[in-house]
Design a protein around this motif. Structure first.
Motif, PDB file in Angstrom:
ATOM      1  N   GLN A 154      -3.878   7.083  -1.319  1.00 45.63           N
ATOM      2  CA  GLN A 154      -3.808   5.796  -0.629  1.00 45.63           C
ATOM      3  C   GLN A 154      -4.762   5.736   0.564  1.00 45.63           C
ATOM      4  O   GLN A 154      -5.233   4.663   0.942  1.00 45.63           O
ATOM      5  CB  GLN A 154      -2.363   5.546  -0.181  1.00 45.63           C
ATOM      6  CG  GLN A 154      -2.105   4.180   0.422  1.00 45.63           C
ATOM      7  CD  GLN A 154      -2.134   4.221   1.948  1.00 45.63           C
ATOM      8  OE1 GLN A 154      -1.764   5.212   2.556  1.00 45.63           O
ATOM      9  NE2 GLN A 154      -2.596   3.151   2.551  1.00 45.63           N
ATOM     10  N   THR A 155      -5.075   6.887   1.164  1.00 49.08           N
ATOM     11  CA  THR A 155      -5.883   6.895   2.391  1.00 49.08           C
ATOM     12  C   THR A 155      -7.275   7.493   2.212  1.00 49.08           C
ATOM     13  O   THR A 155      -8.039   7.560   3.169  1.00 49.08           O
ATOM     14  CB  THR A 155      -5.166   7.693   3.497  1.00 49.08           C
ATOM     15  OG1 THR A 155      -4.981   9.048   3.061  1.00 49.08           O
ATOM     16  CG2 THR A 155      -3.827   7.083   3.833  1.00 49.08           C
ATOM     17  N   ASP A 212       0.808  -1.218   0.000  1.00 51.37           N
ATOM     18  CA  ASP A 212       0.000   0.000   0.000  1.00 51.37           C
ATOM     19  C   ASP A 212       0.846   1.274   0.000  1.00 51.37           C
ATOM     20  O   ASP A 212       0.291   2.369  -0.125  1.00 51.37           O
ATOM     21  CB  ASP A 212      -0.919   0.026   1.237  1.00 51.37           C
ATOM     22  CG  ASP A 212      -1.982  -1.047   1.184  1.00 51.37           C
ATOM     23  OD1 ASP A 212      -2.392  -1.405   0.064  1.00 51.37           O
ATOM     24  OD2 ASP A 212      -2.398  -1.523   2.252  1.00 51.37           O
ATOM     25  N   TYR A 213       2.157   1.146   0.131  1.00 47.04           N
ATOM     26  CA  TYR A 213       3.018   2.322   0.246  1.00 47.04           C
ATOM     27  C   TYR A 213       4.154   2.302  -0.772  1.00 47.04           C
ATOM     28  O   TYR A 213       5.213   2.887  -0.549  1.00 47.04           O
ATOM     29  CB  TYR A 213       3.610   2.404   1.654  1.00 47.04           C
ATOM     30  CG  TYR A 213       2.581   2.366   2.760  1.00 47.04           C
ATOM     31  CD1 TYR A 213       1.934   3.529   3.179  1.00 47.04           C
ATOM     32  CD2 TYR A 213       2.255   1.162   3.388  1.00 47.04           C
ATOM     33  CE1 TYR A 213       0.983   3.493   4.188  1.00 47.04           C
ATOM     34  CE2 TYR A 213       1.303   1.125   4.407  1.00 47.04           C
ATOM     35  CZ  TYR A 213       0.674   2.288   4.796  1.00 47.04           C
ATOM     36  OH  TYR A 213      -0.263   2.259   5.795  1.00 47.04           O
ATOM     37  N   GLN A 214       3.925   1.650  -1.909  1.00 43.70           N
ATOM     38  CA  GLN A 214       4.995   1.487  -2.889  1.00 43.70           C
ATOM     39  C   GLN A 214       5.492   2.814  -3.456  1.00 43.70           C
ATOM     40  O   GLN A 214       6.632   2.911  -3.907  1.00 43.70           O
ATOM     41  CB  GLN A 214       4.530   0.572  -4.021  1.00 43.70           C
ATOM     42  CG  GLN A 214       4.417  -0.888  -3.596  1.00 43.70           C
ATOM     43  CD  GLN A 214       3.991  -1.796  -4.722  1.00 43.70           C
ATOM     44  OE1 GLN A 214       3.446  -1.339  -5.726  1.00 43.70           O
ATOM     45  NE2 GLN A 214       4.224  -3.080  -4.561  1.00 43.70           N
ATOM     46  N   GLU A 230      -9.937   5.172   3.066  1.00 43.74           N
ATOM     47  CA  GLU A 230      -9.754   4.691   4.436  1.00 43.74           C
ATOM     48  C   GLU A 230     -10.253   5.698   5.464  1.00 43.74           C
ATOM     49  O   GLU A 230     -10.836   5.337   6.477  1.00 43.74           O
ATOM     50  CB  GLU A 230      -8.261   4.401   4.669  1.00 43.74           C
ATOM     51  CG  GLU A 230      -7.952   3.807   6.030  1.00 43.74           C
ATOM     52  CD  GLU A 230      -6.472   3.509   6.182  1.00 43.74           C
ATOM     53  OE1 GLU A 230      -6.061   3.173   7.307  1.00 43.74           O
ATOM     54  OE2 GLU A 230      -5.730   3.602   5.178  1.00 43.74           O
TER      55      GLU A 230
END
Length: 343
Positions: A169-170, A115-117, A173
């Motif tokens: 990414q978030t 998730d943090y590539q 979320e």
């Protein structure tokens, strides 16, 4: 020399320091959170008597339960950002090495890293190291700040791309947690900064200089939108509570009432219109007439605007927001017939 004087004169030293330190702290906590997801001991400093030479020794000690933290009483020290970056990027390197990627901690880190590539990109790694270096340079030396233009470059072209990747990414979320990066008028401040062109090197030709000036003005408009938009928190946007006055209800209505009373009572208040930032009908356009001593004493109009809801504020010499496609119409140098300038 003139450029250096101007950049030094208009640099907000206090907020420059706060910007760099806050960004550094944000990234430090963000990366430490990734390390904690892997193993909570990865964010702690090792006891100096048994300090390891590299991260590989650290994770082996953690795996064998022989890792001891440096403590002050019962409290363990966490590692500084410099060591945080070192451990994080060494863990990334281990995920690509055949003899190390099967280690239990590395296997777990590999799954979390999916998730943090974006943080693997060399440019982002360099930016994080640079922010850490500049933070240390400011706090330890105390005599070195970036110029105003360099600060804009650091934020807009190096930090914002990382924040934009984090937001992507978030976003699902954390729901609308990123509300402060988009105005109520649907201006995406982050994407707008990404689209801006800014060079950290000196420009040569008149065309390059003119283009650089306009881009810096555009970034200035975006920064003012961001500053004002930060006042429009979740409750304020829904007209539930004022930002700094929890018991005050109907803050959007108050902004309109303040603007209308200004129009009624202040001779310099020419018109009330909608705000480019919050969209509320609480933006007052002001005008003051002065004698221009540099032009045979001819009368000169000084225009400025202020929103009484979000505190958006702009002066005529920064250029029209409409020129940068940030508003629907011009705000300055308008014709006003309904209200005389001097009653």
């Amino acid at each position: 020399m003139n450029r250096r004087i101007l950049e030094s004169q208009f640099l907000d030293a206090e907020n420059t320091v706060l910007s760099i330190i806050s960004c550094e702290r944000f990234f430090e906590l963000y990366i430490k959170n990734i390390l904690r997801q892997t193993n909570s001991k990865l964010v702690y400093e090792e006891d100096r008597k048994t300090r390891s030479k590299n991260t590989w020794q650290v994770i082996n000690k953690i795996q064998s339960h022989t890792f001891t933290t440096r403590k002050a009483g019962r409290k363990s020290y966490t590692i500084p950002f410099r060591e945080t970056l070192k451990r994080f990027y060494e863990l990334i390197r281990y995920t690509k090495l055949q003899d190390k990627k099967s280690h239990p901690i590395i296997r777990k880190f590999s799954k979390i890293l999916i998730d943090y590539q974006f943080l693997e990109e060399q440019e982002h790694k360099s930016t994080l190291e640079f922010i850490n270096w500049y933070r240390d340079r400011i706090l330890h030396n105390g005599n070195s700040l970036p110029s105003m233009r360099l600060l804009d470059y650091i934020i807009a072209k190096r930090i914002v791309p990382i924040v934009d990747a984090i937001r992507a990414q978030t976003k699902t979320e954390y729901g609308d947690w990123w509300y402060f990066l988009e105005t109520m008028t649907k201006i995406d401040i982050l994407q707008s900064l990404l689209s801006a062109t800014i060079l950290h090197r000196n420009t040569k030709s008149k065309k390059q200089i003119d283009s650089s000036v306009m881009n810096l003005l555009y970034i200035g408009h975006l920064k003012e939108l961001g500053r004002a938009n930060l006042n429009m928190n979740w409750l304020m946007q829904r007209n539930l509570r004022a930002t700094f006055e929890y018991n005050y209800q109907d803050p959007l209505g108050r902004g309109k009432r303040f603007a209308n009373i200004e129009k009624e009572k202040n001779d310099l208040a020419m018109e009330v219109t909608s705000c480019p930032c919050c969209g509320n009908h609480s933006l007052v356009i002001y005008r003051q007439q002065i004698n221009d001593i540099f032009n045979n004493g001819e009368q000169l109009n000084i225009d400025w605007v202020k929103c009484y809801t979000c505190d958006y504020h702009l002066r005529y010499n920064t250029g029209e927001p409409a020129y940068f496609n940030l508003y629907k119409q011009n705000l300055f140098n308008l014709e006003f017939n309904s209200t005389p300038l001097n009653k």
